[in-house]
Design a protein around this motif. Sequence first.
Motif, short mmCIF file in Angstrom:
data_model
loop_
_atom_site.label_atom_id
_atom_site.label_comp_id
_atom_site.label_asym_id
_atom_site.label_seq_id
_atom_site.Cartn_x
_atom_site.Cartn_y
_atom_site.Cartn_z
N ALA A 231 0.86 -1.19 0.00
CA ALA A 231 0.00 0.00 0.00
C ALA A 231 0.90 1.24 0.00
O ALA A 231 1.95 1.24 0.64
N SER A 232 0.51 2.27 -0.71
CA SER A 232 1.37 3.46 -0.82
C SER A 232 1.46 4.19 0.53
O SER A 232 0.46 4.68 1.05
N LEU A 233 2.66 4.25 1.05
CA LEU A 233 2.86 4.91 2.35
C LEU A 233 2.62 6.41 2.22
O LEU A 233 2.05 7.04 3.10
N HIS A 234 3.10 6.98 1.12
CA HIS A 234 2.98 8.43 0.97
C HIS A 234 1.51 8.85 0.89
O HIS A 234 1.09 9.79 1.57
N ASN A 235 0.74 8.14 0.07
CA ASN A 235 -0.65 8.55 -0.07
C ASN A 235 -1.43 8.35 1.22
O ASN A 235 -2.38 9.09 1.50
N GLN A 236 -0.99 7.40 2.03
CA GLN A 236 -1.66 7.22 3.32
C GLN A 236 -1.44 8.42 4.24
O GLN A 236 -2.25 8.69 5.12
N VAL A 237 -0.35 9.14 4.03
CA VAL A 237 -0.13 10.37 4.80
C VAL A 237 -1.29 11.34 4.56
O VAL A 237 -1.83 11.94 5.49
N TYR A 238 -1.69 11.48 3.29
CA TYR A 238 -2.81 12.39 2.97
C TYR A 238 -4.10 11.88 3.62
O TYR A 238 -4.84 12.64 4.23
N TRP A 239 -4.37 10.60 3.43
CA TRP A 239 -5.66 10.08 3.89
C TRP A 239 -5.73 10.02 5.41
O TRP A 239 -6.82 10.05 5.98
N ARG A 240 -4.58 9.95 6.05
CA ARG A 240 -4.60 9.96 7.52
C ARG A 240 -4.51 11.38 8.06
O ARG A 240 -4.34 11.60 9.25
N ASN A 241 -4.59 12.34 7.14
CA ASN A 241 -4.61 13.75 7.54
C ASN A 241 -3.36 14.14 8.31
O ASN A 241 -3.43 14.87 9.31
N GLU A 242 -2.23 13.62 7.85
CA GLU A 242 -0.96 13.95 8.50
C GLU A 242 -0.25 15.05 7.69
O GLU A 242 -0.59 15.27 6.53
N PRO A 243 0.72 15.71 8.28
CA PRO A 243 1.35 16.84 7.58
C PRO A 243 2.31 16.40 6.48
O PRO A 243 2.84 15.28 6.52
N TYR A 244 2.51 17.26 5.52
CA TYR A 244 3.46 16.98 4.43
C TYR A 244 3.91 18.31 3.83
O TYR A 244 3.20 19.31 3.86
N TYR A 245 5.12 18.28 3.28
CA TYR A 245 5.60 19.41 2.50
C TYR A 245 5.16 19.22 1.05
O TYR A 245 5.09 18.09 0.57
N GLY A 246 4.91 20.31 0.37
CA GLY A 246 4.65 20.23 -1.06
C GLY A 246 5.43 21.34 -1.74
O GLY A 246 5.40 22.48 -1.27
N VAL A 247 6.16 21.02 -2.80
CA VAL A 247 6.90 22.06 -3.53
C VAL A 247 6.63 21.92 -5.02
O VAL A 247 6.38 20.84 -5.53
N GLY A 248 6.71 23.07 -5.69
CA GLY A 248 6.51 23.09 -7.13
C GLY A 248 5.25 23.86 -7.48
O GLY A 248 4.44 24.21 -6.62
N VAL A 249 5.10 24.11 -8.76
CA VAL A 249 3.96 24.91 -9.21
C VAL A 249 2.65 24.18 -8.88
O VAL A 249 2.52 22.98 -9.10
N GLY A 250 1.73 24.91 -8.27
CA GLY A 250 0.41 24.36 -7.95
C GLY A 250 0.42 23.35 -6.81
O GLY A 250 -0.63 22.79 -6.49
N ALA A 251 1.58 23.10 -6.18
CA ALA A 251 1.64 22.08 -5.13
C ALA A 251 0.94 22.57 -3.86
O ALA A 251 0.85 23.78 -3.60
N HIS A 252 0.45 21.61 -3.09
CA HIS A 252 -0.16 21.92 -1.79
C HIS A 252 0.71 21.33 -0.69
O HIS A 252 1.39 20.33 -0.91
N GLY A 253 0.65 21.92 0.49
CA GLY A 253 1.35 21.37 1.63
C GLY A 253 0.52 21.57 2.89
O GLY A 253 -0.47 22.32 2.89
N TYR A 254 0.92 20.89 3.95
CA TYR A 254 0.21 20.98 5.24
C TYR A 254 1.29 20.92 6.32
O TYR A 254 1.79 19.85 6.65
N VAL A 255 1.68 22.08 6.80
CA VAL A 255 2.82 22.17 7.71
C VAL A 255 2.45 23.04 8.91
O VAL A 255 1.95 24.15 8.74
#
Length: 408
Positions: free
Chosen positions: A267-291
Amino acid sequence: MAKADDRPGETWEAVPSMGQEEPTALYIHIPFCRRKCHYCDFAVFVAQGEDLVERYLDALERELALTLGQRRPRLATVYVGGGTPTLLSARQLERLLTILHRHADLSGCLEFTMEANPETVDNAKLRVLAAGGVTRLSFGVQAFQDHLLAAIGRTHTAADAVRAVRLARQAGFHNLSIDLMLGLPGQTLADVRASLEAAFALDLPHLSAYSLKVEEQTVFYRQWVRGELHLPPEEEEAAMYLTVLEETAKRGLQQYEVSNFARPGYASLHNQVYWRNEPYYGVGVGAHGYVGGVRYANVGTLHRYLKAVAERGLPRAETHVVTPREAMEETMFLGLRLTEGVSHARFRRRHGVAMEAVFGPVIAELVGKGLLERDARGVRLTRDGLLLGNEVFARFLLDGGNGGNAND
Ligand code: SF4
Protein backbone atom coordinates in the motif's frame (compact mmCIF):
# COMPACT_ATOMS: atom_id res chain seq x y z
CA MET A 1 -25.13 18.49 5.41
CA ALA A 2 -25.05 18.02 9.14
CA LYS A 3 -26.23 21.00 11.14
CA ALA A 4 -24.06 22.94 13.52
CA ASP A 5 -26.07 21.70 16.47
CA ASP A 6 -25.21 18.09 15.64
CA ARG A 7 -22.14 18.73 17.76
CA PRO A 8 -21.82 19.53 21.43
CA GLY A 9 -20.63 23.10 21.74
CA GLU A 10 -17.92 22.54 24.29
CA THR A 11 -15.86 20.20 22.11
CA TRP A 12 -15.12 22.49 19.21
CA GLU A 13 -13.29 25.52 20.33
CA ALA A 14 -11.63 23.89 23.35
CA VAL A 15 -9.51 21.57 21.22
CA PRO A 16 -6.05 22.89 20.32
CA SER A 17 -5.13 23.09 16.64
CA MET A 18 -3.41 19.81 15.75
CA GLY A 19 -1.34 18.54 12.85
CA GLN A 20 1.57 20.62 14.17
CA GLU A 21 4.22 17.93 14.08
CA GLU A 22 7.11 18.15 11.62
CA PRO A 23 6.25 16.50 8.27
CA THR A 24 8.25 13.50 7.12
CA ALA A 25 6.54 13.38 3.71
CA LEU A 26 7.39 15.49 0.68
CA TYR A 27 5.53 16.00 -2.59
CA ILE A 28 7.37 17.51 -5.57
CA HIS A 29 5.43 18.66 -8.64
CA ILE A 30 6.99 18.45 -12.11
CA PRO A 31 4.55 20.25 -14.38
CA PHE A 32 5.63 19.25 -17.88
CA CYS A 33 3.69 16.98 -20.24
CA ARG A 34 4.10 16.08 -23.86
CA ARG A 35 0.49 16.95 -24.54
CA LYS A 36 -2.49 17.70 -22.34
CA CYS A 37 -4.88 14.76 -21.91
CA HIS A 38 -8.52 15.53 -22.61
CA TYR A 39 -9.63 15.01 -19.00
CA CYS A 40 -6.73 16.69 -17.22
CA ASP A 41 -7.05 19.86 -15.13
CA PHE A 42 -3.72 19.55 -13.32
CA ALA A 43 -1.06 22.25 -13.25
CA VAL A 44 0.58 21.09 -16.46
CA PHE A 45 2.49 22.84 -19.25
CA VAL A 46 3.08 21.44 -22.67
CA ALA A 47 6.11 21.48 -24.99
CA GLN A 48 8.52 23.48 -22.85
CA GLY A 49 12.14 23.91 -23.91
CA GLU A 50 15.20 22.64 -22.09
CA ASP A 51 15.96 26.07 -20.71
CA LEU A 52 12.56 26.36 -19.03
CA VAL A 53 13.03 22.98 -17.34
CA GLU A 54 16.40 24.18 -16.00
CA ARG A 55 14.85 27.40 -14.73
CA TYR A 56 12.11 25.37 -13.10
CA LEU A 57 14.67 23.16 -11.35
CA ASP A 58 16.49 26.31 -10.16
CA ALA A 59 13.24 27.63 -8.69
CA LEU A 60 12.38 24.27 -7.19
CA GLU A 61 15.72 24.19 -5.41
CA ARG A 62 15.13 27.65 -3.97
CA GLU A 63 11.64 26.71 -2.78
CA LEU A 64 12.89 23.43 -1.35
CA ALA A 65 15.65 25.22 0.57
CA LEU A 66 13.19 27.75 2.00
CA THR A 67 10.58 25.11 2.79
CA LEU A 68 12.88 22.56 4.43
CA GLY A 69 15.30 25.04 5.93
CA GLN A 70 18.95 24.36 6.68
CA ARG A 71 18.29 21.25 8.77
CA ARG A 72 18.15 18.71 5.93
CA PRO A 73 15.17 16.98 7.57
CA ARG A 74 14.81 13.21 7.49
CA LEU A 75 12.03 12.17 5.16
CA ALA A 76 10.11 8.91 5.32
CA THR A 77 8.27 9.27 2.01
CA VAL A 78 8.81 11.27 -1.16
CA TYR A 79 6.42 11.46 -4.09
CA VAL A 80 7.36 13.13 -7.36
CA GLY A 81 4.21 13.69 -9.39
CA GLY A 82 3.03 15.78 -12.25
CA GLY A 83 2.75 16.37 -14.98
CA THR A 84 5.12 13.76 -16.30
CA PRO A 85 8.31 13.72 -14.21
CA THR A 86 9.86 11.20 -16.59
CA LEU A 87 9.52 13.67 -19.47
CA LEU A 88 12.70 15.19 -18.03
CA SER A 89 15.90 13.92 -19.63
CA ALA A 90 18.18 11.54 -17.70
CA ARG A 91 20.47 14.49 -16.97
CA GLN A 92 17.60 16.65 -15.70
CA LEU A 93 16.29 13.82 -13.53
CA GLU A 94 19.77 13.42 -12.10
CA ARG A 95 19.84 17.12 -11.30
CA LEU A 96 16.41 16.93 -9.64
CA LEU A 97 17.56 14.05 -7.45
CA THR A 98 20.81 15.80 -6.57
CA ILE A 99 18.85 18.86 -5.48
CA LEU A 100 16.58 16.72 -3.34
CA HIS A 101 19.45 14.93 -1.60
CA ARG A 102 21.16 18.27 -0.97
CA HIS A 103 18.18 19.54 1.03
CA ALA A 104 16.72 16.41 2.61
CA ASP A 105 18.09 13.34 4.36
CA LEU A 106 16.73 10.29 2.59
CA SER A 107 18.87 7.76 4.44
CA GLY A 108 15.79 6.45 6.28
CA CYS A 109 13.36 6.94 3.42
CA LEU A 110 10.78 4.15 3.36
CA GLU A 111 9.20 4.90 0.01
CA PHE A 112 10.22 7.18 -2.85
CA THR A 113 7.69 7.16 -5.66
CA MET A 114 7.98 8.74 -9.06
CA GLU A 115 5.10 8.97 -11.49
CA ALA A 116 6.01 7.88 -14.99
CA ASN A 117 4.27 7.80 -18.33
CA PRO A 118 4.98 4.60 -20.24
CA GLU A 119 6.32 6.22 -23.41
CA THR A 120 8.83 8.38 -21.55
CA VAL A 121 10.96 5.83 -19.71
CA ASP A 122 14.17 4.35 -21.03
CA ASN A 123 17.11 2.49 -19.54
CA ALA A 124 19.20 5.60 -18.93
CA LYS A 125 16.43 7.36 -16.99
CA LEU A 126 15.59 4.26 -14.98
CA ARG A 127 19.25 3.85 -13.99
CA VAL A 128 19.34 7.47 -12.80
CA LEU A 129 16.16 6.99 -10.76
CA ALA A 130 17.41 3.80 -9.12
CA ALA A 131 20.76 5.41 -8.28
CA GLY A 132 18.95 8.46 -6.87
CA GLY A 133 16.96 6.43 -4.38
CA VAL A 134 13.62 6.08 -6.16
CA THR A 135 12.01 2.85 -4.93
CA ARG A 136 8.57 2.89 -6.51
CA LEU A 137 7.24 3.75 -9.96
CA SER A 138 3.62 4.60 -10.67
CA PHE A 139 2.72 4.36 -14.34
CA GLY A 140 -0.20 6.27 -15.84
CA VAL A 141 -1.52 3.49 -18.06
CA GLN A 142 -5.30 4.20 -17.88
CA ALA A 143 -6.40 1.47 -20.31
CA PHE A 144 -4.99 -1.30 -22.48
CA GLN A 145 -7.03 -0.41 -25.58
CA ASP A 146 -5.24 1.90 -28.00
CA HIS A 147 -8.50 3.39 -29.32
CA LEU A 148 -9.49 4.42 -25.77
CA LEU A 149 -6.04 5.86 -25.09
CA ALA A 150 -6.26 7.91 -28.27
CA ALA A 151 -9.79 9.05 -27.36
CA ILE A 152 -8.63 10.49 -24.04
CA GLY A 153 -5.57 12.17 -25.52
CA ARG A 154 -2.84 9.92 -24.15
CA THR A 155 0.39 9.70 -26.09
CA HIS A 156 1.22 6.06 -25.32
CA THR A 157 -0.08 2.68 -26.46
CA ALA A 158 -0.83 -0.51 -24.56
CA ALA A 159 2.43 -1.97 -25.90
CA ASP A 160 4.33 1.02 -24.42
CA ALA A 161 2.88 0.19 -21.00
CA VAL A 162 3.99 -3.43 -21.16
CA ARG A 163 7.44 -2.38 -22.37
CA ALA A 164 7.80 0.24 -19.58
CA VAL A 165 7.00 -2.30 -16.87
CA ARG A 166 9.51 -4.75 -18.37
CA LEU A 167 12.24 -2.09 -18.51
CA ALA A 168 11.51 -1.01 -14.94
CA ARG A 169 11.84 -4.60 -13.70
CA GLN A 170 15.09 -5.02 -15.59
CA ALA A 171 16.37 -1.86 -13.91
CA GLY A 172 15.60 -3.40 -10.50
CA PHE A 173 12.23 -1.84 -9.67
CA HIS A 174 9.74 -4.23 -8.10
CA ASN A 175 7.42 -1.84 -6.31
CA LEU A 176 5.40 -0.94 -9.36
CA SER A 177 1.90 0.41 -9.76
CA ILE A 178 -0.33 1.29 -12.66
CA ASP A 179 -3.36 3.58 -12.84
CA LEU A 180 -6.44 2.52 -14.75
CA MET A 181 -9.45 4.68 -15.55
CA LEU A 182 -13.13 3.78 -15.52
CA GLY A 183 -16.06 5.43 -17.25
CA LEU A 184 -14.14 6.63 -20.31
CA PRO A 185 -16.05 7.65 -23.44
CA GLY A 186 -16.67 4.53 -25.49
CA GLN A 187 -15.38 2.21 -22.75
CA THR A 188 -17.34 -0.97 -22.07
CA LEU A 189 -17.38 -3.38 -19.17
CA ALA A 190 -15.58 -5.86 -21.42
CA ASP A 191 -12.81 -3.26 -21.96
CA VAL A 192 -12.40 -2.88 -18.20
CA ARG A 193 -12.21 -6.64 -17.77
CA ALA A 194 -9.61 -6.83 -20.54
CA SER A 195 -7.56 -4.03 -18.98
CA LEU A 196 -7.65 -5.78 -15.63
CA GLU A 197 -6.51 -9.03 -17.23
CA ALA A 198 -3.66 -7.20 -18.98
CA ALA A 199 -2.68 -5.58 -15.67
CA PHE A 200 -2.79 -8.89 -13.80
CA ALA A 201 -0.62 -10.45 -16.50
CA LEU A 202 2.07 -7.93 -15.51
CA ASP A 203 1.92 -9.31 -11.96
CA LEU A 204 2.09 -5.90 -10.28
CA PRO A 205 1.86 -5.45 -6.53
CA HIS A 206 -0.27 -2.29 -6.74
CA LEU A 207 -3.12 -1.01 -8.87
CA SER A 208 -5.19 2.17 -8.81
CA ALA A 209 -8.52 2.51 -10.62
CA TYR A 210 -10.13 5.94 -10.86
CA SER A 211 -13.42 7.00 -12.36
CA LEU A 212 -13.27 9.74 -14.96
CA LYS A 213 -14.44 13.09 -13.60
CA VAL A 214 -15.24 15.77 -16.11
CA GLU A 215 -13.53 18.88 -14.74
CA GLU A 216 -13.90 22.41 -15.99
CA GLN A 217 -11.07 23.75 -18.15
CA THR A 218 -10.66 20.45 -19.99
CA VAL A 219 -11.30 19.29 -23.54
CA PHE A 220 -13.88 16.85 -22.19
CA TYR A 221 -15.74 19.61 -20.36
CA ARG A 222 -16.05 21.62 -23.54
CA GLN A 223 -17.29 18.52 -25.39
CA TRP A 224 -19.75 17.83 -22.58
CA VAL A 225 -21.13 21.37 -22.72
CA ARG A 226 -21.70 20.90 -26.47
CA GLY A 227 -23.40 17.54 -25.85
CA GLU A 228 -20.61 15.73 -27.69
CA LEU A 229 -19.17 13.67 -24.85
CA HIS A 230 -20.75 10.23 -24.64
CA LEU A 231 -19.93 8.56 -21.35
CA PRO A 232 -21.07 5.12 -20.18
CA PRO A 233 -24.29 5.28 -18.15
CA GLU A 234 -23.92 5.54 -14.37
CA GLU A 235 -25.02 1.93 -13.78
CA GLU A 236 -22.37 0.71 -16.18
CA GLU A 237 -19.69 2.78 -14.47
CA ALA A 238 -20.79 1.32 -11.11
CA ALA A 239 -20.57 -2.15 -12.63
CA MET A 240 -17.02 -1.36 -13.80
CA TYR A 241 -16.02 -0.37 -10.28
CA LEU A 242 -17.64 -3.48 -8.77
CA THR A 243 -15.77 -5.58 -11.33
CA VAL A 244 -12.50 -3.99 -10.20
CA LEU A 245 -13.37 -4.82 -6.56
CA GLU A 246 -14.17 -8.44 -7.41
CA GLU A 247 -11.30 -9.14 -9.76
CA THR A 248 -8.60 -7.52 -7.64
CA ALA A 249 -9.80 -9.48 -4.59
CA LYS A 250 -9.56 -12.72 -6.58
CA ARG A 251 -5.96 -11.85 -7.50
CA GLY A 252 -4.86 -11.13 -3.95
CA LEU A 253 -4.77 -7.36 -4.37
CA GLN A 254 -6.39 -6.04 -1.22
CA GLN A 255 -8.42 -2.88 -1.43
CA TYR A 256 -7.01 -0.39 1.07
CA GLU A 257 -8.59 2.80 -0.26
CA VAL A 258 -11.59 3.63 -2.43
CA SER A 259 -9.50 3.47 -5.62
CA ASN A 260 -6.35 1.62 -4.53
CA PHE A 261 -5.45 -2.06 -4.30
CA ALA A 262 -2.24 -3.71 -3.18
CA ARG A 263 -0.59 -6.90 -2.17
CA PRO A 264 0.22 -6.99 1.54
CA GLY A 265 3.09 -4.61 2.24
CA TYR A 266 2.64 -2.58 -0.96
CA ALA A 267 0.00 0.00 0.00
CA SER A 268 1.37 3.46 -0.82
CA LEU A 269 2.86 4.91 2.35
CA HIS A 270 2.98 8.43 0.97
CA ASN A 271 -0.65 8.55 -0.07
CA GLN A 272 -1.66 7.22 3.32
CA VAL A 273 -0.13 10.37 4.80
CA TYR A 274 -2.81 12.39 2.97
CA TRP A 275 -5.66 10.08 3.89
CA ARG A 276 -4.60 9.96 7.52
CA ASN A 277 -4.61 13.75 7.54
CA GLU A 278 -0.96 13.95 8.50
CA PRO A 279 1.35 16.84 7.58
CA TYR A 280 3.46 16.98 4.43
CA TYR A 281 5.60 19.41 2.50
CA GLY A 282 4.65 20.23 -1.06
CA VAL A 283 6.90 22.06 -3.53
CA GLY A 284 6.51 23.09 -7.13
CA VAL A 285 3.96 24.91 -9.21
CA GLY A 286 0.41 24.36 -7.95
CA ALA A 287 1.64 22.08 -5.13
CA HIS A 288 -0.16 21.92 -1.79
CA GLY A 289 1.35 21.37 1.63
CA TYR A 290 0.21 20.98 5.24
CA VAL A 291 2.82 22.17 7.71
CA GLY A 292 2.45 23.29 11.31
CA GLY A 293 -1.35 23.20 11.15
CA VAL A 294 -1.36 25.42 8.05
CA ARG A 295 -2.47 24.28 4.61
CA TYR A 296 -0.94 26.11 1.69
CA ALA A 297 -1.23 26.12 -2.09
CA ASN A 298 1.41 27.39 -4.49
CA VAL A 299 0.70 29.61 -7.48
CA GLY A 300 -0.65 27.52 -10.32
CA THR A 301 0.97 28.81 -13.49
CA LEU A 302 4.57 28.24 -14.45
CA HIS A 303 5.55 31.82 -15.20
CA ARG A 304 3.94 33.16 -12.02
CA TYR A 305 5.66 30.42 -10.06
CA LEU A 306 9.10 31.31 -11.47
CA LYS A 307 8.45 34.99 -10.83
CA ALA A 308 7.16 34.42 -7.29
CA VAL A 309 10.17 32.30 -6.30
CA ALA A 310 12.57 34.86 -7.82
CA GLU A 311 10.93 37.88 -6.20
CA ARG A 312 9.70 36.64 -2.84
CA GLY A 313 11.03 33.13 -2.27
CA LEU A 314 8.06 31.08 -1.19
CA PRO A 315 5.51 31.00 -4.03
CA ARG A 316 2.41 30.62 -1.87
CA ALA A 317 -0.92 31.58 -3.43
CA GLU A 318 -3.01 30.67 -0.40
CA THR A 319 -2.39 29.80 3.20
CA HIS A 320 -5.04 28.69 5.62
CA VAL A 321 -4.70 28.02 9.34
CA VAL A 322 -6.73 24.86 9.84
CA THR A 323 -9.14 25.28 12.73
CA PRO A 324 -9.66 22.42 15.18
CA ARG A 325 -13.08 21.86 13.73
CA GLU A 326 -11.83 21.71 10.14
CA ALA A 327 -9.08 19.31 11.19
CA MET A 328 -11.71 16.95 12.61
CA GLU A 329 -13.77 17.15 9.44
CA GLU A 330 -10.69 16.40 7.36
CA THR A 331 -9.76 13.43 9.54
CA MET A 332 -13.19 11.98 8.81
CA PHE A 333 -13.64 12.62 5.12
CA LEU A 334 -10.06 11.74 4.24
CA GLY A 335 -9.81 8.78 6.62
CA LEU A 336 -13.04 7.22 5.44
CA ARG A 337 -11.44 6.77 2.02
CA LEU A 338 -9.30 4.07 3.64
CA THR A 339 -10.91 0.66 4.06
CA GLU A 340 -9.53 0.61 7.61
CA GLY A 341 -11.64 3.74 8.18
CA VAL A 342 -11.04 6.13 11.07
CA SER A 343 -10.14 4.58 14.39
CA HIS A 344 -11.63 5.89 17.62
CA ALA A 345 -8.21 5.85 19.25
CA ARG A 346 -6.50 7.75 16.44
CA PHE A 347 -9.24 10.37 16.35
CA ARG A 348 -9.08 10.93 20.10
CA ARG A 349 -5.29 11.07 20.11
CA ARG A 350 -5.26 13.56 17.26
CA HIS A 351 -8.13 15.78 18.34
CA GLY A 352 -8.43 15.26 22.08
CA VAL A 353 -12.11 14.37 21.87
CA ALA A 354 -14.15 11.27 21.03
CA MET A 355 -15.26 10.94 17.40
CA GLU A 356 -18.80 10.07 18.51
CA ALA A 357 -18.99 13.18 20.66
CA VAL A 358 -18.48 15.30 17.58
CA PHE A 359 -19.98 13.29 14.71
CA GLY A 360 -22.27 10.89 16.62
CA PRO A 361 -25.56 11.90 14.90
CA VAL A 362 -24.07 11.86 11.38
CA ILE A 363 -22.40 8.51 11.98
CA ALA A 364 -25.63 7.04 13.40
CA GLU A 365 -27.61 8.23 10.40
CA LEU A 366 -25.09 6.84 7.89
CA VAL A 367 -24.90 3.54 9.80
CA GLY A 368 -28.71 3.43 9.65
CA LYS A 369 -28.59 3.89 5.89
CA GLY A 370 -26.09 1.06 5.52
CA LEU A 371 -23.33 3.36 4.24
CA LEU A 372 -21.05 3.17 7.30
CA GLU A 373 -20.28 0.44 9.79
CA ARG A 374 -18.87 0.98 13.25
CA ASP A 375 -17.40 -1.23 15.91
CA ALA A 376 -15.09 -0.92 18.89
CA ARG A 377 -12.12 -0.07 16.64
CA GLY A 378 -13.64 2.64 14.50
CA VAL A 379 -15.90 3.66 11.64
CA ARG A 380 -15.56 2.66 7.98
CA LEU A 381 -17.46 2.58 4.70
CA THR A 382 -19.63 -0.42 3.87
CA ARG A 383 -19.66 -1.81 0.36
CA ASP A 384 -22.70 0.38 -0.43
CA GLY A 385 -20.84 3.29 1.13
CA LEU A 386 -17.90 2.69 -1.21
CA LEU A 387 -20.20 3.29 -4.18
CA LEU A 388 -21.56 6.50 -2.66
CA GLY A 389 -18.30 7.66 -1.11
CA ASN A 390 -18.54 11.31 -2.09
CA GLU A 391 -22.00 11.64 -0.56
CA VAL A 392 -20.75 10.11 2.67
CA PHE A 393 -17.62 12.31 2.80
CA ALA A 394 -19.67 15.46 2.23
CA ARG A 395 -21.74 14.72 5.33
CA PHE A 396 -18.68 15.35 7.47
CA LEU A 397 -18.23 18.88 6.18
CA LEU A 398 -20.38 20.50 8.78
CA ASP A 399 -20.78 23.94 7.29
CA GLY A 400 -19.15 23.78 3.84
CA GLY A 401 -15.65 24.69 2.62
CA ASN A 402 -12.61 25.96 4.41
CA GLY A 403 -12.12 29.19 2.53
CA GLY A 404 -8.60 30.49 2.32
CA ASN A 405 -6.67 33.68 2.71
CA ALA A 406 -5.50 34.67 -0.70
CA ASN A 407 -2.16 36.37 -0.34
CA ASP A 408 -0.95 36.28 -3.89
S1 SF4 B 1 -0.05 12.90 -18.51
FE1 SF4 B 1 -1.15 13.16 -16.57
S2 SF4 B 1 -0.62 15.19 -15.86
FE2 SF4 B 1 -0.03 15.08 -18.05
S3 SF4 B 1 -1.77 15.90 -19.14
FE3 SF4 B 1 -2.08 13.68 -19.03
S4 SF4 B 1 -3.28 13.36 -17.16
FE4 SF4 B 1 -2.47 15.43 -17.07
